[in-house]
Scaffold this active site. Structure first.
Site, mmCIF file in Angstrom:
data_model
loop_
_atom_site.group_PDB
_atom_site.id
_atom_site.type_symbol
_atom_site.label_atom_id
_atom_site.label_comp_id
_atom_site.label_asym_id
_atom_site.label_seq_id
_atom_site.Cartn_x
_atom_site.Cartn_y
_atom_site.Cartn_z
ATOM 1 N N ASP A 226 0.848 -1.172 0.000
ATOM 2 C CA ASP A 226 0.000 0.000 0.000
ATOM 3 C C ASP A 226 0.899 1.242 0.000
ATOM 4 O O ASP A 226 2.083 1.149 0.327
ATOM 5 C CB ASP A 226 -0.891 -0.033 1.241
ATOM 6 C CG ASP A 226 -1.957 1.055 1.220
ATOM 7 O OD1 ASP A 226 -2.346 1.470 0.123
ATOM 8 O OD2 ASP A 226 -2.383 1.482 2.301
ATOM 9 N N ASP B 55 -2.493 -1.193 5.749
ATOM 10 C CA ASP B 55 -2.974 -0.796 7.062
ATOM 11 C C ASP B 55 -4.466 -0.528 7.085
ATOM 12 O O ASP B 55 -5.062 -0.479 8.142
ATOM 13 C CB ASP B 55 -2.228 0.446 7.558
ATOM 14 C CG ASP B 55 -2.322 1.606 6.583
ATOM 15 O OD1 ASP B 55 -2.987 1.450 5.546
ATOM 16 O OD2 ASP B 55 -1.730 2.663 6.850
ATOM 17 N N ASP C 268 -7.442 -3.031 2.655
ATOM 18 C CA ASP C 268 -6.349 -3.963 2.359
ATOM 19 C C ASP C 268 -6.619 -5.371 2.880
ATOM 20 O O ASP C 268 -5.927 -6.319 2.501
ATOM 21 C CB ASP C 268 -5.039 -3.468 3.005
ATOM 22 C CG ASP C 268 -4.606 -2.120 2.462
ATOM 23 O OD1 ASP C 268 -4.728 -1.912 1.253
ATOM 24 O OD2 ASP C 268 -4.149 -1.283 3.252
#
Length: 903
Positions: free
Chosen positions: A335, A644, A648
């Site tokens: 990410d 996080d 995700d």
């Protein structure tokens, strides 16, 4: 009123007008639900919580420690030996099994306890209007139709359709990956509007940064967007790791081979007319001898040592094999927001009509400098000063330090402007002293700017300060300020070119302006257009973490591809990718940067190849993240996914290893992950990769070391049956050898330092077997040496007057001494033992010393002689044992030299 249906998250409330949503949910946009109706709906729809994940019971945890093919064989052997009256043998076998199970259970329990300590225990509260009165209730009690009030700092408790809003901005990064707070209003949108662009909706789990509003609850619990992601997490398959797959395959082959060898032994004995019970006992002895009893414990303890090392590096491992899986990783999907970046907006460039300044430092800490194009600290510039003053004074955010960490209360963009001013010596207190605020024209979506009136303590007059979108500020400005403070004609085209250049780098650009006025009477919304003096542009970005670039480079050196998957815009994602080294800064070329829209247009058959080729994926949905991970796995990759946010979680669960952030990560992400980084540092992943490779190396070394003994023991028993002679080693002696050497000597390999240049070699091929052909050949070579040496020694001792017990004791000690010599060779599978250094792993010396004491005890203590059928042996026998072990060691060294990689 309780006839209202539960509105699913997929319902298109964003395409309905606010009053239509009120009618649909049979509520009131001013008074909310009645307390009675809310209670009835709570009973009908249930609490506003996600479905609880079914935990694994204590009994199941215990039983699955025995779920291993080799353990099944040992349990059967223990039961059979007990049935034959060999109670000592049976007790030793069951003891081995229980020790293995205990080690695995304790480590699993510790891992879960470590994660539990990270979970927040606080319950979210919600401000809800019922019966016309505002009250605070637990968010669990919200129901569809509830009227909820949102204020800055609140966490959105459910999915809401806004009915009123005032300068409302919401941080949706946890859900969509968008790094900037999103402006919200009540406008009606088209049905096809994606979640990330639904301005009239706020979603459960997101955070209000500025402003406020009222919203009708349209979905709770499992029906929210958060609940949909929770469902995806539950549907994602938890994959076996490379290690567990390889060990399972290896164990099955080994089990079949052992059982086949035992059956052959029994059949040969019967054909030779030997006693059936004695032959069967010998076959059981062969099976017990050939099984590497220490392997399950060695795997568990080696991984546990890796877990302990990672804990010291601030990483919590939830599942033991996870630490090794990163060592097998071929692709890391990361990410952007909060993982590669700080998740703290930072002004990087301040442009003024007189030049531009590069800003050093990142995040909200007011540490850094403003430097000109030569790299020197920027000189006094009036346009720069007024741009910084405008950004800091025309501002509703606040900067605070808590526990050594700087935080912004309010909009992150405004926070960034506070910080850059503080870096130039214009901290909040000084700004308040220089230009105390008198009046405010707040930002609105229609105005697209904010303006404030201040007293100028230097001139005792008044000054208007403003900031906003570049085009809007140019429309409001009639001039620009030069570096000396002189008013110049506005060069609109030049300013626009500068703004476009900054935006092309993925920077968010805001313009600042000022104007001196006579007093408060000259400050009004209608008096602003055309009267301002443009002072500059401030360009900002959520900056990369300090160690991110080096960590990405290290992954590339190790042959691991790194791919950014984010919900943010393509330009922003591309800029960060260039800064951290995912892209080289040139035109990335077609197919290297893909958006969610691009992915949606790619045919299914071409999707895996496109996923493999691209390096940056921007504006993607949670479903697309999951699909990307699956596509890469279909290409044969071992995928690690970092993240996080709630968005995700499905991909974290599907990936070979999911890595969540401990500080900024959501609880959903942590629960879906295999590993949690408590410091949120992407660089820790590089350390985990290195640690994982070291763990796999050490496990391979242990297997290469232990198998020759097991195979040799089995072949010795088989040879005795074939030739119709007494067993050179008894079953209890075999168990002694296997367990004591595995614990005292073999496990010391778990402490072996990592091989040099471990991070310069490519990842292991996921299809590569646990043992290569060269290692199998070495294992068979050592097995042959053990069989030949022990058989010769056993027969020599018998032929020269030794008793059967003494001969067996000599053969048993030969196995152990050869293992000790071979242990030093196995410290590296390619390099010479002499090149490694004798004391680089002092635990090896300790282990061999402990084993030597144990061998002396089993050889010379009467009680041990009685229990294990051994007898004291003399000095000449020890000399013969050492000579055979030294010869075997030389043969292994020669084999290693012949097989070593040639540069």
């Amino acid at each position: 009123m309780t006839s209202v249906a539960s509105p699913p998250a997929s319902a298109a409330h964003h395409e309905l007008a606010a009053h239509e949503v009120v009618l649909l949910l049979e509520t009131d946009a001013h008074r909310g639900l009645s307390a009675h109706e809310a209670h009835a709906r709570l009973n009908r729809f249930g609490p506003n919580t996600l479905p609880a994940t079914a935990g694994v019971g204590l009994l199941v945890r215990v039983l699955r420690q025995f779920h291993h093919p080799l353990i099944y064989v040992l349990l059967a052997a223990g039961a059979i030996t007990a049935g034959l009256g060999e109670y000592v043998d049976s007790a030793v076998i069951f003891g081995v099994v229980l020790v293995n199970a205990l080690v695995g259970f304790i480590q699993e329990y510790k891992a879960e306890a470590a994660l539990d300590s990270l979970r927040s225990m606080a319950r979210t509260q919600a401000k809800v209007v019922r019966d016309g009165h505002e009250r605070i209730v637990p968010s669990d009690d919200l129901v569809p139709g509830d009227l909820v009030r949102l204020e800055a700092g609140d966490r959105v408790p459910a999915d809401l359709r806004l009915v009123r809003s005032t300068e409302l901005r919401v941080d949706e990064s946890a859900l969509t990956g968008e790094s900037l707070a999103v402006r919200k209003d009540e406008v009606v949108l088209s049905r096809a509007t994606p979640v990330a662009d639904r301005r009239n909706m706020t979603y459960s789990g997101t955070l209000v940064t500025t402003g406020g509003g009222l919203g009708i609850t349209v979905a709770t619990g499992a029906e929210t967007e958060l609940g949909e992601i929770h469902r995806l997490v539950g549907a994602a398959e938890t994959l076996a790791t490379p290690l567990t797959r390889k060990l399972a395959h290896f164990s099955k082959i080994l089990t079949v081979g052992i059982l086949a060898l035992a059956a052959i032994t029994f059949a040969v004995g019967l054909m030779r007319g030997q006693d059936a019970v004695a032959t069967f006992t010998a076959a059981i002895a062969l099976a017990v001898g050939a099984i590497p009893e220490g392997l399950p414990a060695a795997v568990t303890i080696t991984l546990a040592i890796g877990v302990a090392r990672m804990a010291r590096r601030r990483a919590v491992i939830r599942r033991l094999p996870a630490v090794e899986t990163l060592g097998s990783t071929t692709v890391i999907c990361t990410d952007k927001t909060g993982t590669l970046t700080e998740n703290q907006m930072t002004v990087r460039i301040v442009w003024t009509p007189g030049g531009r300044c590069e800003v050093t430092g990142s995040g909200y800490a007011p540490e850094g400098t403003l430097n000109d194009h030569t790299g020197a600290r920027a000189t006094e510039d009036q346009s720069l000063r007024w741009s910084l003053l405008a950004g800091a004074a025309c501002n509703d955010a606040a900067l605070a330090e808590r526990g050594g960490r700087w935080e912004v209360v309010g909009d992150p963009t405004e926070g960034a402007m506070l910080v850059v001013a503080a870096k130039a010596g214009l901290g909040p207190e000084r700004v308040t002293h220089l230009v105390p605020r008198v009046k405010t024209i707040p930002f609105s979506s229609d105005r697209r700017y904010m303006a404030t009136l201040h007293r100028d303590t230097d001139t005792a007059g008044h000054v208007v300060l403003a900031k906003g979108a570049v085009e809007r500020m140019l429309d409001l400005s009639g001039a620009q300020m030069g570096p000396d403070g002189a008013i110049q004609p506005l060069q609109r085209d030049r300013v626009l070119r500068a703004a476009e250049e900054l935006a092309a780098r993925g920077l968010r650009v805001l313009a600042t302006a000022m104007r001196t006025v006579g007093g408060p009477e000259d400050f009004a919304d209608e008096a602003v257009p055309g009267s301002l003096v443009l002072t500059g542009l401030q360009a900002m970005l959520d900056p990369p973490r300090a160690a991110a670039k080096a960590a990405v480079a290290a992954c590339h050196t190790a042959g691991i591809a790194v791919k950014m998957i984010t919900g943010d815009h393509a330009a922003t994602a591309t800029a960060i990718a260039c800064e951290v080294g995912l892209l080289d800064g040139r035109d990335p070329g077609e197919g290297v940067v893909l958006t969610g829209a691009d992915l949606a247009a790619i045919p299914a058959e071409d999707f895996p190849e496109a996923a493999d080729r691209a390096s940056v994926f921007a504006r993607v949905s949670p479903e697309q993240k999951l699909r990307l991970v699956e596509a890469l796995q279909a290409r044969g990759h071992v995928v690690a996914m970092t993240g996080d946010g709630v968005n995700d979680a499905p991909a974290l669960r599907q990936a070979g290893i999911g890595v969540a952030m401990g500080e900024t990560g959501t609880e959903v992400a942590k629960d879906a992950a295999d590993m949690v980084l408590t410091d949120d540092d992407f660089a820790t992943i590089e350390a985990a990769v290195e640690e994982g490779r070291g763990v796999f190396d050490n496990l391979t070394k242990f297997i290469t070391w232990t198998l020759p003994t097991n195979i040799g023991e089995g072949l010795v028993i088989l040879a005795a049956i074939v030739f119709g002679t007494a067993l050179p080693i008894l079953p209890t002696q075999i168990l002694w050898i296997n367990m004591t050497t595995a614990v005292a000597m073999g496990l010391m390999l778990a402490f072996e330092p990592k091989e040099p240049a471990i991070m310069t070699r490519p990842p292991r091929d996921p299809d590569q077997p646990l043992l290569t052909g060269g290692l199998i050949a070495r294992i068979m070579l050592v097995s042959t040496l053990l069989v030949a040496g022990s058989w010769w020694l056993f027969e020599w001792e018998l032929a020269h007057g030794a008793t059967l017990a003494e001969s067996r004791t000599a053969a048993m000690n030969l196995f152990v001494v050869v293992e000790a010599f071979y242990l030093f060779s196995c410290r590296s599978l390619t390099r010479s033992a002499w090149r490694i250094g004798l004391f680089t792993n002092r635990w090896i010396i300790v282990g061999v010393s402990v084993q030597a004491i144990g061998q002396l005890a089993i050889t010379y203590l009467p009680a041990m002689n009685t229990l294990f059928g051994t007898a004291p042996i003399g000095g000449p026998a020890w000399l013969r044992i050492l000579a055979i072990a030294a010869a075997a060691s030389l043969v292994v060294a020669a084999d290693k030299w012949l097989r070593r990689p040639r540069s």
